[in-house]
Design an enzyme around this catalytic site. Sequence first.
Site, PDB file in Angstrom:
ATOM      1  N   ILE A 171     -25.318 -79.372 -14.021  1.00 47.40           N
ATOM      2  CA  ILE A 171     -26.563 -79.831 -13.408  1.00 47.40           C
ATOM      3  C   ILE A 171     -26.501 -79.581 -11.899  1.00 47.40           C
ATOM      4  O   ILE A 171     -25.432 -79.303 -11.358  1.00 47.40           O
ATOM      5  CB  ILE A 171     -26.793 -81.351 -13.634  1.00 47.40           C
ATOM      6  CG1 ILE A 171     -25.621 -82.174 -13.051  1.00 47.40           C
ATOM      7  CG2 ILE A 171     -27.004 -81.652 -15.099  1.00 47.40           C
ATOM      8  CD1 ILE A 171     -25.901 -83.671 -12.974  1.00 47.40           C
ATOM      9  N   TYR A 208     -22.097 -79.480  -5.841  1.00 46.79           N
ATOM     10  CA  TYR A 208     -22.061 -78.432  -6.889  1.00 46.79           C
ATOM     11  C   TYR A 208     -20.954 -77.405  -6.597  1.00 46.79           C
ATOM     12  O   TYR A 208     -20.191 -77.021  -7.485  1.00 46.79           O
ATOM     13  CB  TYR A 208     -23.437 -77.780  -6.912  1.00 46.79           C
ATOM     14  CG  TYR A 208     -23.689 -76.754  -7.993  1.00 46.79           C
ATOM     15  CD1 TYR A 208     -24.146 -77.130  -9.247  1.00 46.79           C
ATOM     16  CD2 TYR A 208     -23.523 -75.394  -7.738  1.00 46.79           C
ATOM     17  CE1 TYR A 208     -24.419 -76.183 -10.223  1.00 46.79           C
ATOM     18  CE2 TYR A 208     -23.793 -74.437  -8.707  1.00 46.79           C
ATOM     19  CZ  TYR A 208     -24.240 -74.839  -9.950  1.00 46.79           C
ATOM     20  OH  TYR A 208     -24.516 -73.893 -10.905  1.00 46.79           O
ATOM     21  N   GLY A 268     -24.268 -65.442 -10.602  1.00 49.86           N
ATOM     22  CA  GLY A 268     -25.102 -65.611  -9.423  1.00 49.86           C
ATOM     23  C   GLY A 268     -26.417 -66.249  -9.824  1.00 49.86           C
ATOM     24  O   GLY A 268     -26.480 -67.038 -10.783  1.00 49.86           O
TER      25      GLY A 268
HETATM   26  N1  CAA Z   1     -28.417 -71.434   5.951  1.00 48.05           N
HETATM   27  C1  CAA Z   1     -28.719 -71.969   7.146  1.00 48.05           C
HETATM   28  N2  CAA Z   1     -29.711 -72.825   7.334  1.00 48.05           N
HETATM   29  C2  CAA Z   1     -30.441 -73.168   6.264  1.00 48.05           C
HETATM   30  C3  CAA Z   1     -30.177 -72.655   4.984  1.00 48.05           C
HETATM   31  C4  CAA Z   1     -29.127 -71.745   4.857  1.00 48.05           C
HETATM   32  N3  CAA Z   1     -28.816 -71.202   3.676  1.00 48.05           N
HETATM   33  N4  CAA Z   1     -31.058 -73.209   4.126  1.00 48.05           N
HETATM   34  C5  CAA Z   1     -31.842 -74.027   4.843  1.00 48.05           C
HETATM   35  N5  CAA Z   1     -31.473 -73.987   6.140  1.00 48.05           N
HETATM   36  C6  CAA Z   1     -32.091 -74.718   7.232  1.00 48.05           C
HETATM   37  C7  CAA Z   1     -33.567 -74.458   7.290  1.00 48.05           C
HETATM   38  O1  CAA Z   1     -33.829 -73.249   7.973  1.00 48.05           O
HETATM   39  C8  CAA Z   1     -34.064 -75.684   8.039  1.00 48.05           C
HETATM   40  O2  CAA Z   1     -33.815 -75.514   9.415  1.00 48.05           O
HETATM   41  P1  CAA Z   1     -34.848 -76.075  10.507  1.00 48.05           P
HETATM   42  O3  CAA Z   1     -34.965 -77.554  10.233  1.00 48.05           O
HETATM   43  O4  CAA Z   1     -34.187 -75.746  11.817  1.00 48.05           O
HETATM   44  O5  CAA Z   1     -36.113 -75.308  10.249  1.00 48.05           O
HETATM   45  C9  CAA Z   1     -33.111 -76.777   7.550  1.00 48.05           C
HETATM   46  O6  CAA Z   1     -31.968 -76.116   7.035  1.00 48.05           O
HETATM   47  C10 CAA Z   1     -33.715 -77.636   6.477  1.00 48.05           C
HETATM   48  O7  CAA Z   1     -34.098 -76.775   5.393  1.00 48.05           O
HETATM   49  P2  CAA Z   1     -35.068 -77.246   4.269  1.00 48.05           P
HETATM   50  O8  CAA Z   1     -36.435 -77.466   4.873  1.00 48.05           O
HETATM   51  O9  CAA Z   1     -34.985 -76.338   3.102  1.00 48.05           O
HETATM   52  O10 CAA Z   1     -34.449 -78.684   3.978  1.00 48.05           O
HETATM   53  P3  CAA Z   1     -34.648 -79.628   2.775  1.00 48.05           P
HETATM   54  O11 CAA Z   1     -33.891 -80.865   3.118  1.00 48.05           O
HETATM   55  O12 CAA Z   1     -36.077 -79.754   2.405  1.00 48.05           O
HETATM   56  O13 CAA Z   1     -33.927 -78.878   1.561  1.00 48.05           O
HETATM   57  C11 CAA Z   1     -32.171 -77.849   0.365  1.00 48.05           C
HETATM   58  C12 CAA Z   1     -32.616 -78.486   1.681  1.00 48.05           C
HETATM   59  C13 CAA Z   1     -32.240 -78.867  -0.766  1.00 48.05           C
HETATM   60  C14 CAA Z   1     -30.750 -77.435   0.540  1.00 48.05           C
HETATM   61  C15 CAA Z   1     -33.087 -76.652   0.016  1.00 48.05           C
HETATM   62  O14 CAA Z   1     -33.067 -75.759   1.091  1.00 48.05           O
HETATM   63  C16 CAA Z   1     -32.642 -75.943  -1.230  1.00 48.05           C
HETATM   64  O15 CAA Z   1     -32.975 -76.315  -2.338  1.00 48.05           O
HETATM   65  N6  CAA Z   1     -31.854 -74.858  -1.081  1.00 48.05           N
HETATM   66  C17 CAA Z   1     -31.383 -74.058  -2.196  1.00 48.05           C
HETATM   67  C18 CAA Z   1     -30.044 -74.551  -2.674  1.00 48.05           C
HETATM   68  C19 CAA Z   1     -29.588 -73.624  -3.775  1.00 48.05           C
HETATM   69  O16 CAA Z   1     -29.360 -72.447  -3.576  1.00 48.05           O
HETATM   70  N7  CAA Z   1     -29.399 -74.169  -4.986  1.00 48.05           N
HETATM   71  C20 CAA Z   1     -29.029 -73.380  -6.092  1.00 48.05           C
HETATM   72  C21 CAA Z   1     -29.618 -73.979  -7.334  1.00 48.05           C
HETATM   73  S1  CAA Z   1     -29.424 -72.926  -8.716  1.00 48.05           S
HETATM   74  C22 CAA Z   1     -27.816 -73.015  -9.074  1.00 48.05           C
HETATM   75  O17 CAA Z   1     -27.081 -73.821  -8.578  1.00 48.05           O
HETATM   76  C23 CAA Z   1     -27.313 -72.015 -10.073  1.00 48.05           C
HETATM   77  C24 CAA Z   1     -26.198 -71.233  -9.505  1.00 48.05           C
HETATM   78  O18 CAA Z   1     -25.072 -71.484  -9.863  1.00 48.05           O
HETATM   79  C25 CAA Z   1     -26.489 -70.124  -8.577  1.00 48.05           C
END
Ligand code: CAA
Length: 246
Positions: free
Chosen positions: A90, A152, A183
């Site tokens: 999850i 995770y 990935g």
């Molecule tokens: N690197 C650097 N900065 C980042 C970043 C990154 N990868 N991602 C987000 N940020 C920054 C944003 O630019 C933003 O900066 P500012 O405030 O200066 O504009 C800040 O972080 C906040 O970003 P969000 O608005 O996105 O913040 P949030 O609190 O609403 O959400 C989060 C944060 C939950 C991490 C969301 O960005 C997210 O869901 N990210 C994806 C996470 C991900 O890849 N999950 C994988 C799920 S699928 C899986 O897990 C399967 C697998 O095995 C691959």
Amino acid sequence: MTSRVALVTGGTGGIGTAIVKRLASMGHKVATNYRDEAKAKAWADKLKSEGIDVLLVKGDVSDTASAEAMIKEVESKLGPVDILINNAGITRDTTFHKMSAMQWQEVINTNLNSVFNVTRPVIDGMRNRKWGRIVQISSINGQKGQYGQANYAAAKAGMHGFTISLAQENAKFGITVNTVSPGYVATEMVMAVPEDVRNKIAAQIPVGRLGEPEEIAYAIEFFVKDEAKWITGANLAINGGQYMGW
Ligand code: CAA
């Protein structure tokens, strides 16, 4: 080919379904666990209409007693488990400074402690029979880390630590233990990532698209074959080229 008993945890999910189908197509008898009975029954009915029979067993992999009971039921109905795919997982994505203890614990319990809970009851039998295949479904994010996934990524990296220890302990017993690190695959889990964030991630994949569940299941067929008996302790990245660490 020998028909064996295979247990795929979390088999009703996106990657899990593809693995269940692939193992069944190889002639294995496949079981999976479920927590939501109605959802699981509908899933099994759909597979049945495609000619695939799967044993559904109620069980929560994050709970030691529930996992033990689940293995007992699989073994009493199908026979000893020779192939185990630790796939259940999850997400509870959030940056660490906002993460609650519950978001940490749910992910560690379901993604990592589950590997103990499910593997422990099957390992003695595999050792006694001198044959076994265990595959952990980890993640690219266990290899490279991911913004918003401290829980995770810790669990997924831990899965491979488990793999390489178990591989050493059981190599002399005909048991191979490997990790597959997918990935970003087009499943419900990945589609739950906000679209703008997901599009940015997809743009980092050299192959130019998200993966398909079948592209992960293909590697499971490879690892569980008899011929793969000298492959143990490996971590196979399947990620469209997004991360090429070694
Ligand atoms: N690197 C650097 N900065 C980042 C970043 C990154 N990868 N991602 C987000 N940020 C920054 C944003 O630019 C933003 O900066 P500012 O405030 O200066 O504009 C800040 O972080 C906040 O970003 P969000 O608005 O996105 O913040 P949030 O609190 O609403 O959400 C989060 C944060 C939950 C991490 C969301 O960005 C997210 O869901 N990210 C994806 C996470 C991900 O890849 N999950 C994988 C799920 S699928 C899986 O897990 C399967 C697998 O095995 C691959």
